[in-house]
Design a protein around this motif. Structure first.
Motif: not given
Length: 294
Positions: A215-216, A219-221, A207-212
């Motif tokens: 890709s997950p 995004f995490h990186q 969900t956070l990755a989509a907001e940004a």
């Protein structure tokens, strides 16, 4: 410097009931005042510039630590967790700093009109001597506060001018990243905004990755590169800091605060609280009460 210090002192002393943060009529412009060294303060900072005018402070971010004093500016160019402490302050010579929360919309507009700069230090937190142009712009903002009728006409221009001189100075490259709408800092900031709104609820990384708009894995990186924490660690700090605020300001007990910020296990909350703040909740509140009474 003394002229700006005088203006900040006048406003803070007139509008403060004691030590702490003093708001102003200009959104995003704050004064910090303290008459004694502080305890360690944990926070997840928003992007800001802090001009120290009297006294000194220590701030650590991850493994990096900064000591700065009158004449220095602290720049925070991303949402990052900090541990800070006012180290030099007294009744005779209080700590005073002027804080401007950075506005990405103003930065975006200014960057479009300014020449490109070479890449500088990418770190989200840094300390440098305050430049004269920034001090002058800050003084003009403080003078507007002494003429309330001028604020509706001139405050936006004054805030914009201060952003300009910050961009034009030593902090420029780091601040510019806040003005890139499709840059990694701004994308992560969108996810952070969601986390701040919904910190007490479970939020999937997807969900956070989509907001940004990432890709997950990407995004995490990028999230960890910008904030120094994983999304889960970031949310945990938001929860613990809010729980501490509830206990200190509203008198909530540990279990009530734990459930209010999204914990399902009080023992887990107690362990993680102790790791972050150095003491379990009951001992931390007892120490806070002793400081107040003392």
């Amino acid at each position: 410097m003394n002229t700006l210090l005088d203006a900040v002192r006048r406003h803070a002393d007139a509008h403060s009931n004691g030590d702490g943060v003093v708001s102003t009529a200009i959104p995003g412009l704050l004064i910090v005042r303290a008459t004694a060294p502080s305890e360690l303060m944990h926070d997840v900072q928003r992007p800001l510039a802090c001009l120290v005018l009297q006294g000194a402070k220590h701030v650590s971010v991850g493994s990096r630590a900064f000591d700065f004093a009158a004449g220095d500016s602290l720049l925070v160019s991303a949402d990052v967790p900090t541990v800070s402490q006012i180290t030099h302050a007294s009744i005779a010579q209080p700590y005073y700093s002027l804080v401007l929360e950075l506005d990405p919309a103003v930065i975006t507009d200014l960057v479009a009109q300014m020449p490109a700069q070479s890449a500088g230090d990418p770190a989200p937190v840094r300390v440098d001597p305050t430049e004269e142009e920034t001090l002058d712009a800050a003084l003009r903002l403080m003078k507007l506060l002494e003429r309330p009728a001028s604020l509706p006409v001139l405050q936006a221009q004054g805030v914009r001018e201060m952003h300009y001189w910050l961009l034009a100075g030593r902090h420029g490259d780091a601040i510019r990243k806040l003005g890139w709408p499709d840059g990694h800092v701004q994308r992560v900031a969108r996810a952070v905004k969601l986390l701040r709104r919904q910190y007490a609820q479970p939020i999937a990384v997807e969900t956070l990755a989509a907001e940004a708009g990432m890709s997950p894995s990407a995004f995490h990186q990028h999230f960890k590169a910008v904030t120094s924490l994983s999304p889960l660690q970031f949310q945990k700090q938001l929860r613990l800091i809010e729980a501490r605020r509830l206990m200190q300001s509203q008198g909530s007990n540990a279990s009530t605060a734990a459930y209010a910020v999204g914990y399902e296990s009080v023992p887990q909350f107690t362990r993680e609280y102790g790791r972050l703040f150095g003491r379990p909740p009951v001992a931390d509140m007892r120490a806070a009460l002793q400081r107040t009474v003392g």
